[in-house]
Write a protein that holds these residues in place. Structure first.
Motif, PDB file in Angstrom:
ATOM      1  N   UNK D 370      14.415  -3.095  10.283  1.00 29.99           N
ATOM      2  CA  UNK D 370      14.073  -2.097   9.271  1.00 29.99           C
ATOM      3  C   UNK D 370      12.903  -2.581   8.410  1.00 29.99           C
ATOM      4  N   UNK D 371      12.972  -3.832   7.994  1.00 29.10           N
ATOM      5  CA  UNK D 371      11.896  -4.350   7.151  1.00 29.10           C
ATOM      6  C   UNK D 371      10.579  -4.412   7.929  1.00 29.10           C
ATOM      7  N   UNK D 372      10.651  -4.875   9.164  1.00 29.20           N
ATOM      8  CA  UNK D 372       9.440  -4.923   9.991  1.00 29.20           C
ATOM      9  C   UNK D 372       8.829  -3.529  10.129  1.00 29.20           C
ATOM     10  N   UNK D 373       9.694  -2.553  10.327  1.00 29.83           N
ATOM     11  CA  UNK D 373       9.189  -1.188  10.508  1.00 29.83           C
ATOM     12  C   UNK D 373       8.572  -0.637   9.226  1.00 29.83           C
ATOM     13  N   UNK D 374       9.196  -0.928   8.119  1.00 30.15           N
ATOM     14  CA  UNK D 374       8.615  -0.520   6.824  1.00 30.15           C
ATOM     15  C   UNK D 374       7.215  -1.122   6.675  1.00 30.15           C
ATOM     16  N   UNK D 375       7.113  -2.406   6.966  1.00 30.25           N
ATOM     17  CA  UNK D 375       5.827  -3.080   6.784  1.00 30.25           C
ATOM     18  C   UNK D 375       4.799  -2.588   7.796  1.00 30.25           C
ATOM     19  N   UNK D 376       5.256  -2.332   8.989  1.00 31.76           N
ATOM     20  CA  UNK D 376       4.392  -1.786  10.036  1.00 31.76           C
ATOM     21  C   UNK D 376       3.889  -0.401   9.622  1.00 31.76           C
ATOM     22  N   UNK D 377       4.796   0.375   9.068  1.00 35.44           N
ATOM     23  CA  UNK D 377       4.419   1.732   8.640  1.00 35.44           C
ATOM     24  C   UNK D 377       3.373   1.659   7.515  1.00 35.44           C
ATOM     25  N   UNK D 378       3.542   0.719   6.615  1.00 32.90           N
ATOM     26  CA  UNK D 378       2.550   0.535   5.544  1.00 32.90           C
ATOM     27  C   UNK D 378       1.185   0.163   6.130  1.00 32.90           C
ATOM     28  N   UNK D 379       1.211  -0.661   7.126  1.00 37.36           N
ATOM     29  CA  UNK D 379      -0.042  -1.069   7.777  1.00 37.36           C
ATOM     30  C   UNK D 379      -0.694   0.130   8.443  1.00 37.36           C
ATOM     31  N   UNK D 380       0.108   0.967   9.074  1.00 45.04           N
ATOM     32  CA  UNK D 380      -0.432   2.174   9.714  1.00 45.04           C
ATOM     33  C   UNK D 380      -1.062   3.101   8.674  1.00 45.04           C
ATOM     34  N   UNK D 381      -0.404   3.246   7.546  1.00 48.23           N
ATOM     35  CA  UNK D 381      -0.960   4.095   6.475  1.00 48.23           C
ATOM     36  C   UNK D 381      -2.294   3.533   6.004  1.00 48.23           C
ATOM     37  N   UNK D 382      -2.288   2.235   5.818  1.00 50.42           N
ATOM     38  CA  UNK D 382      -3.537   1.581   5.389  1.00 50.42           C
ATOM     39  C   UNK D 382      -4.642   1.814   6.416  1.00 50.42           C
ATOM     40  N   UNK D 383      -4.332   1.683   7.700  1.00 50.82           N
ATOM     41  CA  UNK D 383      -5.353   1.882   8.742  1.00 50.82           C
ATOM     42  C   UNK D 383      -5.844   3.328   8.752  1.00 50.82           C
ATOM     43  N   UNK D 384      -4.928   4.223   8.555  1.00 53.90           N
ATOM     44  CA  UNK D 384      -5.261   5.653   8.492  1.00 53.90           C
ATOM     45  C   UNK D 384      -6.296   5.888   7.379  1.00 53.90           C
ATOM     46  N   UNK D 385      -6.009   5.378   6.218  1.00 57.69           N
ATOM     47  CA  UNK D 385      -6.941   5.519   5.098  1.00 57.69           C
ATOM     48  C   UNK D 385      -8.262   4.829   5.409  1.00 57.69           C
ATOM     49  N   UNK D 386      -8.142   3.613   5.870  1.00 60.05           N
ATOM     50  CA  UNK D 386      -9.323   2.790   6.106  1.00 60.05           C
ATOM     51  C   UNK D 386     -10.242   3.435   7.134  1.00 60.05           C
ATOM     52  N   UNK D 387      -9.647   4.046   8.142  1.00 58.75           N
ATOM     53  CA  UNK D 387     -10.427   4.636   9.226  1.00 58.75           C
ATOM     54  C   UNK D 387     -10.769   6.100   8.949  1.00 58.75           C
ATOM     55  N   UNK D 388     -10.194   6.656   7.889  1.00 59.88           N
ATOM     56  CA  UNK D 388     -10.464   8.049   7.558  1.00 59.88           C
ATOM     57  C   UNK D 388     -10.033   9.018   8.637  1.00 59.88           C
ATOM     58  N   UNK D 389      -8.830   8.810   9.165  1.00 62.05           N
ATOM     59  CA  UNK D 389      -8.378   9.644  10.276  1.00 62.05           C
ATOM     60  C   UNK D 389      -7.126  10.428   9.906  1.00 62.05           C
ATOM     61  N   UNK D 390      -6.816  11.382  10.748  1.00 61.82           N
ATOM     62  CA  UNK D 390      -5.667  12.250  10.511  1.00 61.82           C
ATOM     63  C   UNK D 390      -4.351  11.566  10.880  1.00 61.82           C
ATOM     64  N   UNK D 391      -4.459  10.742  11.922  1.00 63.51           N
ATOM     65  CA  UNK D 391      -3.254  10.099  12.431  1.00 63.51           C
ATOM     66  C   UNK D 391      -3.455   8.595  12.485  1.00 63.51           C
ATOM     67  N   UNK D 392      -2.412   7.873  12.159  1.00 61.28           N
ATOM     68  CA  UNK D 392      -2.518   6.411  12.234  1.00 61.28           C
ATOM     69  C   UNK D 392      -2.651   5.995  13.693  1.00 61.28           C
ATOM     70  N   UNK D 393      -3.455   5.000  13.944  1.00 59.71           N
ATOM     71  CA  UNK D 393      -3.783   4.648  15.315  1.00 59.71           C
ATOM     72  C   UNK D 393      -2.736   3.815  16.030  1.00 59.71           C
ATOM     73  N   UNK D 394      -1.814   3.249  15.331  1.00 53.83           N
ATOM     74  CA  UNK D 394      -0.842   2.399  16.054  1.00 53.83           C
ATOM     75  C   UNK D 394       0.570   2.917  15.827  1.00 53.83           C
TER      76      UNK D 394
END
Lengths: 394, 394, 394, 394
Positions: D370-394
């Motif tokens: 659960x914790x890994x997934x929470x942190x992974x999800x945060x990373x995906x959100x960050x990548x989404x913002x960083x890349x300026x995309x509609x969907x997180x890439x991972x």
């Protein structure tokens, strides 16, 4: 490099251990290990479980016809009451929820921190691994290490020096004398007078539904000069030993030689003067250093002491809070050990032995016992020359 | 994984350190580090060298415009009197034998064991590295770790609680209060009355040409629940901290929480009962455990104590034996520190900080401070929900 | 245990390295290391920077009067054009934003993955560390390892066997012959005919603004039988060497002995038959295994080959996308190396040497060169007896 | 930190494995592991033993009711014909010398080097551990790692691309397509035409009493950008994968992406240009890099290839020399596998999966799924913002 992993839960089917890096050709018998497993289970003041379960090891890998192969040594200790726990602890998902979850964390245990860290609802999922049951496998691993030490004439023993505020006399004794007395004692105590008072204190605590901690000492004799190193912090023998001791469940302190006592005396009374004789070369008349200077063995006996807290599972209730309801409750158990200091001393021997064996392999290479002995013998010859003595000192 | 290596001899050109695994984006300034280097050099009873050399660090790699890059951080501390030692300590073979070899091992030092282990004729080749001078670099490394801790609201300090048999009062104080008092004290002692007696004792020892050891305490505040682990012996936070503390030159004992005191009390007085409140969730009213249960931080202050032996370089002579002539001599020095316990306390902070930082990185991942904070914040939210509280506890 | 850390950015003030675990008494001179640093910078097809910067090492710690102390060895290589980069790369926050951020990731580099992983806006913060500049320090570390190998009669060299699709003849040659030819070649190529065609290919690529990769081979001669181990996966010598080689910037493949060629031949043509002679004992007439069987050295030459991709910094533009604007652009540089395979071969030697040295220390113990040699000599005697030969084989 | 040890001899009672560091809460079933054990035993051209022994795992520790506890996971695979080997391989010294010693080293095996290194007279003491039998446990460990990967949408498969000089077509296919074809093939070959020719070649080799090696490819899909690191050599994902692959018995080469092919093409054709789209953000149209740049995953499929030598146990005799008599003999066996490349491919998946799982735990923390997934999800959100995309890439 010598390393090991242990696995297994307190009420699981078994405990496993793998030791990797033991040289080839070392003689290891089941009885060598079982003897130490038995020593761990002895001791006045132990509860019922110790009597039910007489641990025995199985050597499964890495040994053929009594000798190590150089490959990883696999060990197993079955839990004798597994049948009663099978459903509750099964790896099989079909047993899901066949036992009530534990939601009440016990003070002094890993329960609360573990459940929060690992995001676990059923505290059993933590307490099964944090239990001192795991130390049975460490004792088995240590017994293998002791066999290695034995090949180099290195002995190790332990004795209890305090329980519940009762202290043994601090007479200096040889390892042989300590061993004889400790093995004969129900509390691994070398001081018979103190032992009686300790037993009395244990009886009192049992009646009060309370538990007791204490202090034990490890002595390692015959260690060659030069194990460990001053050259980098994580190579220091005392640092490694401190980690090993502190990693045992319930330990709260560790000291080498005079330990905390060094805070009370001036340097002129603490440092061990150096002498020389034509037989053994350099030696000391005192051993405040506990056999380690500059992170290295100095040839004297290594002495370590560890403080164990009282067993946290008490009949006398302690206040705590249910993790689901957040309602306070009083944590208590029906039946439990009162004092496990003698057992902890045997575990202390085991983890110490492992570190000494690891340091021997680093110093002398580790492919086979024969090769280690050849290299050790060369080192002895060198020391003989270097010290200008008739006999090699180690 | 956070790791570091240090290099450098006491009278060499410089000390080096490389810290590998620090996340990117951490603000680090030279002043952060120099402040701790200065704290290590302070203290009543220090000898001349401390006054000559005011250590300052240079950050050489891994930091750009004040922020870490995620790459290894290289640090350097120059030795101020290198010019006087250049020939004696030069790596250059053309300076061969420009200084007399040291052949007289000093009791209480790495000298004898090191010279025998490494097959070295000139004891200087050992003592230069075994010297506590090396701890200056560890303080620098620890200062980086403290900056990381600071980002998560974790504070650390130390204070001296005993010198030469004089003990400070054991009043429980907040980290803030301890810090204020310790920083104001010449001996890092939070008890002004005891401090005076300690200074008196130091003066006495100085007159007698003797040295003194003592005990210091480290306090870490704001540690989130769940650093370290119960799951394997070498992951236990207390085991790692014990190794770190014991690896400091001259330490002979380490304890967590009540430490050796647990041997004297029954379990009902040792284990910290668990309470719950709607603000911070679970908490304790006592902290005998010193913030660690089952090898994990439990959310309370982490408290460690270490025993330091008196400095073994004394003006008062100790007997020893020359390694070449095998003739006895009396080891003495002209000038030396009398007591270095306050300095050791600062080193203790540093090595503790390193282990806490390493555990934070393991728990929260370690690529950047922003990512660590995101993950830490998620953990806080989870704890808030899990504990049913208004405010996250860490 | 032998280990090392490197630190430093491509345009930072310097590169640092610390090697920990080198035995005492090893002779090391600056010239030993500088010689290899020079070899790394040579090679036809290198761009301007290699000519500007003639790397030289400083030995800062761990060596006294030319001999190692057993303590960590600290090395430093200054960047010659640091003055031009001081503001842009300073650790000091007062230089903040004195250079434009790099926002355009280059294909084939760490740029994009690194900037995303570490949450870094300025790609310079990644590329400075991912640059092959770092390998200069690894070459220095490897030069120390080579000195250790040399004490045991172990030699190492490398030669280029392919560049840009031009392959050298595969004649089997002794290490001595390969070394002589490779050192005389501008491309470290032992086949003069192929070398000419390679240089021609490089000229073509330079004109086209393109770059070239290739393949080099490492040969280690005189390795005693029995380094590494079959007993656990992470002890296998080939596994460790593969990691070391693949960790070099731009490597995409590594093979031992016949490598990928083993896929094309039946077993009867791949396995090296075993012979025995009264002089050297067991030996082989072929060496398809590349000197490693079962994860252990078998006494034959160790041969490794590595594939290096073309330098990704091209004058010919490659398409990419700005990380801020997300607009496409064409990545190109004004001036660059065309081919760095000869340099990579020297780095390959270095990382291989490190692993061989580490395995020697594991096998023979590692406190001093004298002790290692004593133990090595004992092993030779044992092999002599075991093989029933006149002369020990290693 | 994720780690594992295996133990067990080829004809011993069982194989053991302990995996330490798996987060809590991961669903693991025996069938997940057994499925991969079966895949390892399949393949045209396998000898008799594979048919006798259908491996099945027992999960003994670390899992309760189907979910991991965060504690070490203990696995066991029994050897089905143990009864026939009990006396010959027993750890019990009472069986001493119940089997003839093996004194004839086989070319291409660990036999000779192992017997010399470990000072062992009976080569069986080496060959029992060096046997590829041990990889069964690595497959079991890898199956656990695959379960972890699966939680993050990361898939892995393998296919055989060459056997005995017959090569499959190099069509680029999705992981899904490769998996479908490979699982349907008796040789894990995705090219049906090539498969037929490979089988024909195997039949030929069988008739000739010979054996065949080959090449397989591993594909990992869905890997988030940023596993591994450029910052230090031993953190590079490709280095770790290379070690893992090369540690498998009989591997002689490993490559990433275009591998040794990079030696033949100019940089403009090797480096993968970077593009951006509003859905997935940054992407590539080619994948010569094999998903790793600068030692880090770049978000594309990770592709690895490994070269396996032909099985060294042949019916066709190879020359060797008896270690006792020093007389030459011809090494041959009655019956054996001809080709084990498909099996090795499954082992390749396993060791790759382990390294990917370890890198995931380093990146996202590892206390619970659960914790890994929470942190992974945060990373995906960050990548989404960083890349300026509609969907997180991972």
């Amino acid at each position: 490099m010598l390393r090991y992993l242990t696995a297994g839960e307190s009420h699981g089917e078994l405990l496993m251990g793998i030791i990797e890096g033991v040289p080839a050709g070392l003689l290891i018998r089941v009885t060598d290990i079982d003897n130490d497993l038995g020593r761990r289970q002895a001791g006045y003041g132990r509860g019922g479980r110790m009597k039910i379960e007489k641990d025995t090891v199985r050597i499964l890998t890495g040994v053929r016809w009594g000798r190590t192969l150089g490959s990883p040594i696999g060990l197993m200790i079955r839990n004798k009451d597994w049948d009663n726990w099978r459903a509750k602890m099964s790896p099989d998902p079909s047993f899901l929820n066949t036992a009530e979850p534990v939601t009440r964390p016990r003070p002094g245990h890993a329960d609360l921190a573990g459940a929060l860290k690992y995001g676990i609802a059923d505290i059993r999922n933590i307490l099964e691994r944090s239990s001192a049951r795991e130390t049975a496998m460490r004792v088995a691993v240590g017994a293998v290490a002791k066999r290695l030490m034995d090949e180099f004439g290195i002995g190790i023993t332990s004795h209890v020096i305090a329980i519940g505020g009762v202290y043994a006399k601090g007479d200096r004794m040889s390892l042989k004398e300590v061993r004889k007395r400790a093995e004969a004692s129900q509390l691994r105590c070398a001081d018979q007078q103190a032992e009686k008072r300790m037993m009395h204190r244990i009886d009192e605590a049992a009646r009060a539904g309370d538990s007791l901690g204490g202090i034990y000492e490890i002595i390692v004799s015959g260690v060659p000069v030069g194990l460990g190193s001053h050259a980098h912090w994580d190579r220091k023998l005392d640092a490694r030993l401190a980690a090993a001791i502190m990693s045992i469940q319930a330990m709260k302190g560790v000291e080498v030689g005079s330990g905390f006592g060094v805070a009370n005396k001036p340097g002129s009374q603490v440092h061990d003067e150096i002498f020389w004789g034509p037989k053994g070369g350099f030696f000391r008349r005192t051993n405040h250093a506990g056999g380690i200077e500059g992170g290295m063995s100095n040839g004297e006996d290594i002495t370590l002491r560890a403080a164990m807290k009282p067993i946290p599972t008490l009949m006398k209730p302690l206040r705590s809070v249910d993790m689901v309801t957040r309602k306070p409750f009083k944590a208590a158990v029906e039946r439990s050990d009162v004092c496990a200091v003698p057992a902890a001393a045997v575990v202390g021997e085991a983890v110490t032995a492992f570190e000494i064996a690891a340091a021997l392999i680093e110093k002398f290479g580790g492919d086979s016992i024969d090769e280690m002995k050849r290299n050790h013998e060369q080192y002895r010859k060198y020391l003989k020359d270097r010290m200008g003595v008739e006999e090699a000192p180690v």
